[in-house]
Scaffold this active site. Sequence first.
Site, PDB file in Angstrom:
ATOM      1  N   LYS A  22       0.823  -1.205   0.000  1.00 17.48           N
ATOM      2  CA  LYS A  22       0.000   0.000   0.000  1.00 17.48           C
ATOM      3  C   LYS A  22       0.861   1.260   0.000  1.00 17.48           C
ATOM      4  CE  LYS A  22      -2.349   3.005   3.100  1.00 17.48           C
ATOM      5  NZ  LYS A  22      -2.469   3.373   4.517  1.00 17.48           N
ATOM      6  N   CYS A 123      -5.668  10.827   9.079  1.00 17.78           N
ATOM      7  CA  CYS A 123      -4.828  10.040   9.978  1.00 17.78           C
ATOM      8  C   CYS A 123      -4.911  10.597  11.389  1.00 17.78           C
ATOM      9  CB  CYS A 123      -3.385  10.035   9.512  1.00 17.78           C
ATOM     10  SG  CYS A 123      -2.460   8.676  10.203  1.00 17.78           S
ATOM     11  N   ASP A 131       5.428  20.391   6.490  1.00 17.46           N
ATOM     12  CA  ASP A 131       6.370  21.489   6.273  1.00 17.46           C
ATOM     13  C   ASP A 131       7.618  21.037   5.521  1.00 17.46           C
ATOM     14  OD1 ASP A 131       6.988  20.013   8.584  1.00 17.46           O
ATOM     15  OD2 ASP A 131       8.199  21.626   9.413  1.00 17.46           O
ATOM     16  N   LEU A 132       8.082  19.804   5.756  1.00 13.64           N
ATOM     17  CA  LEU A 132       9.285  19.344   5.058  1.00 13.64           C
ATOM     18  C   LEU A 132       9.026  19.151   3.567  1.00 13.64           C
ATOM     19  CD1 LEU A 132      10.831  16.811   7.605  1.00 13.64           C
ATOM     20  CD2 LEU A 132      11.373  19.223   7.263  1.00 13.64           C
TER      21      LEU A 132
END
Length: 427
Positions: A22, A123, A131-132
């Site tokens: 997945k 989630c 942000d990354l």
Amino acid sequence: MDKIIIRGGKRLSGAVPVSGAKNSALTLLPCALLTDEPVTLRNLPRLADIDGFQHLMNQFGVSTSIAGARPEDFGRVMTLQATRLTSTVAPYDLVRKMRASILVLGPMLARAGEATVSLPGGCAIGNRPIDLHLKALEALGAQIELAAGYVRAIAPDGGLPGGRYSFPVVSVGATENALMAAVLAKGKSTLHNAAREPEIVDLCNLLVAMGAQIEGIGTSDLTIHGVDRLHGATYMVMPDRIEAGSYACAAAITGGEVMLNGARIEDMEATVQALRDAGVHVEPRKGGIYVAADGPLKPVTISTAPYPGFATDMQAQLMAMLCLAHGSSVLTETIFENRYMHVPELNRMGARIETKGRTAVVHGVEKLTGAEVMATDLRASMSLVIAGLAAEGETQVHRLYHLDRGYERLEEKLSLLGAEIERVGGD
């Protein structure tokens, strides 16, 4: 609402097919945005998240066709073709159900020069900021705007120039987004402290099959030489190492022996080591992995970590297995906060688990007893199934939509191994 009923105490035995991964499939699907030629993915699992991502791709004007849609088939073959993109916006109503939707940001930006994606949901596991993702795309030359719950990325005229980015912490999703954006950049890009997960390698291998130039595959330092265009490809999705590990834990807690057909031991060495430390016999065999537990389970001490460390996605399943170990195990969750939501439910079944901050101590008990329990997230729900397989009496697991996001036809596979399990309509 559906629920699963498990009548525990049956020893699992036999062979089970391991589905396509997945976590890899959700990264490979958006690669179709990078070319106007067909991309065909084989061994694609039948999962709610895959169906949701297909709808999202259709939203952009990507045509999709599916083979292997017979009810008795495990896995499918999907062909996607983005001949012409009709939209560059991923709307809230599609994105809110699935965090992986953010993975269209990089490839859409690379192909169309702009992309607008609703901030993701889907989630309950702590705070998973993007942000990354955004900082990595900025380093490649993108302009980022945040407004009204959406993120908009814009490339300069002429496309992304490419650039250099060093991840302050390892991020699988941000590495994936940056890779897909960089392959069509005008220059060279370097990604330092990149994630090394097998799913990242799978993504790189598909991109290379499409004509991308990537160096350092499988390492934490990736160099991408941008190309003018990518072409189509046919690619086999890797086997799901988390599903394989989950079934291994199920076999172990029931004192069973199971052949995991299609699983690759090299993808899950940390999980295999944890199982061996717990007294479970694990060995590679032709076509898969053999797992057997014929003695008492032993306690282990383990911390989750980025690959090649022990996967956070296996923490809940291992914890369930260790509920019947002879002694106390210590698990430390270093990746996500709030990932012990399964603990109260396991304790309802007779487990003795104490948590403090990021650490859980699992005191092994002689037996678990069936109970009504509620799934809180994907992997937590599987931990409840694993516990139910070994519990005395009947266990009912509610909120199956979590399981359906990540385990292809779970009850059918467990039935193949001798479990007494059924899905029924809820009240």
